[in-house]
Write an enzyme that holds these catalytic residues in place. Structure first.
Site, PDB file in Angstrom:
ATOM      1  CG  ASP A   1      40.403  13.113   7.575  1.00 11.23           C
ATOM      2  OD1 ASP A   1      41.381  12.647   8.189  1.00 11.23           O
ATOM      3  OD2 ASP A   1      39.229  12.874   7.896  1.00 11.23           O
ATOM      4  CD  GLU A   2      42.552  14.450  12.399  1.00 17.16           C
ATOM      5  OE1 GLU A   2      41.623  14.774  13.150  1.00 17.16           O
ATOM      6  OE2 GLU A   2      43.459  13.681  12.731  1.00 17.16           O
TER       7      GLU A   2
END
Length: 188
Positions: free
Chosen positions: A90-91
Site C-alpha cells: 500500500d505504499e
C-alpha cells in the site's frame, strides 16, 4: 494509498461506504475507514480498543488476494513514471528524477523541476483514481524521508510539496510533531 485495505473493501462491498469499519478483528486491525478514524480508530490498533472508541465499528475480514491485485493495478500505472519503484502493498517510493530529466530536461532550475514533478504527481494520482477508483496521497521532496512525511500532510487524496532548499526543508521539519517521524509513536 489512502486507507488502502478499507478502500479496496468498499470497491467489493459498496454498502461499507460511509460506515465506520476496520479490516481485521478484535485482536488487531490492519486499517480503518475514514469514518472510523473520526473516532480515533487507527491502523495497527487492537480491535478491542477500536471497539471501545467506536462501539458501532464493523469488522471486515481482510483479503490479501484482493489487496495484492489492486496494488498491482496501481503499481502498473506508477511504473510508467518510475520502473524501479519500491515499497509495500500500500505504499510506493518513487524517484521521478529520470522522468523529469526525460520530459523537462536537465537545464531547468530546481524550483522548475520540483514544480514539474508536482504536476506529474497530480496527473499520476488522477490517473490512478480514474483507472482503479482508488485514491492516493503523495509527498514530493528532495529526500525519501521528507517525501514520506509530506505524503501525510494532505490526506486523503492530496499531495504536498516540500521545496528543495535548505531553509524550506528545515522549516518543514521544525514544524513537525515528533510523532510524525516514521518509526516514532505511541505504543498501544
Amino acid at each position: 494509498m489512502d486507507a488502502f485495505f478499507a478502500k479496496v473493501e468498499e470497491l467489493f462491498d459498496p454498502s461499507l461506504v460511509g460506515k465506520a469499519f476496520a479490516v481485521g478483528g478484535i485482536g488487531m486491525i490492519s486499517t480503518a475507514s475514514y469514518e472510523a478514524r473520526k473516532y480515533g480508530v487507527r491502523s495497527a490498533m487492537p480491535g478491542f480498543i477500536a471497539k471501545q472508541l467506536c462501539p458501532h465499528l464493523i469488522f471486515v475480514k481482510g483479503s490479501h488476494k484482493k489487496y495484492g491485485e489492486a496494488s498491482q493495478r496501481v503499481k502498473t500505472i506508477l511504473r510508467e513514471y518510475d520502473p524501479h519503484l519500491s515499497g509495500s502493498i500500500d505504499e510506493a517510493y518513487m524517484d521521478l528524477t529520470p522522468y523529469v530529466d526525460r520530459h523537462l530536461g536537465k537545464d531547468k532550475t530546481t524550483d522548475e523541476r520540483m514544480q514539474f514533478a508536482a504536476e506529474t504527481v497530480a496527473a499520476m494520482r488522477a490517473r490512478v483514481e480514474k483507472e482503479t477508483r482508488l485514491t492516493c496521497s503523495a509527498g514530493i521532496a528532495a529526500t525519501r524521508q521528507l517525501a514520506k512525511i509530506a505524503s501525510d500532510m494532505n490526506k486523503p487524496n492530496g499531495q504536498y510539496l516540500v521545496p528543495a532548499n535548505k531553509a524550506d526543508m528545515q522549516e518543514f521539519t521544525f514544524r513537525l510533531a515528533i510523532r510524525k517521524i516514521p518509526g516514532i509513536g505511541k505504543v498501544w
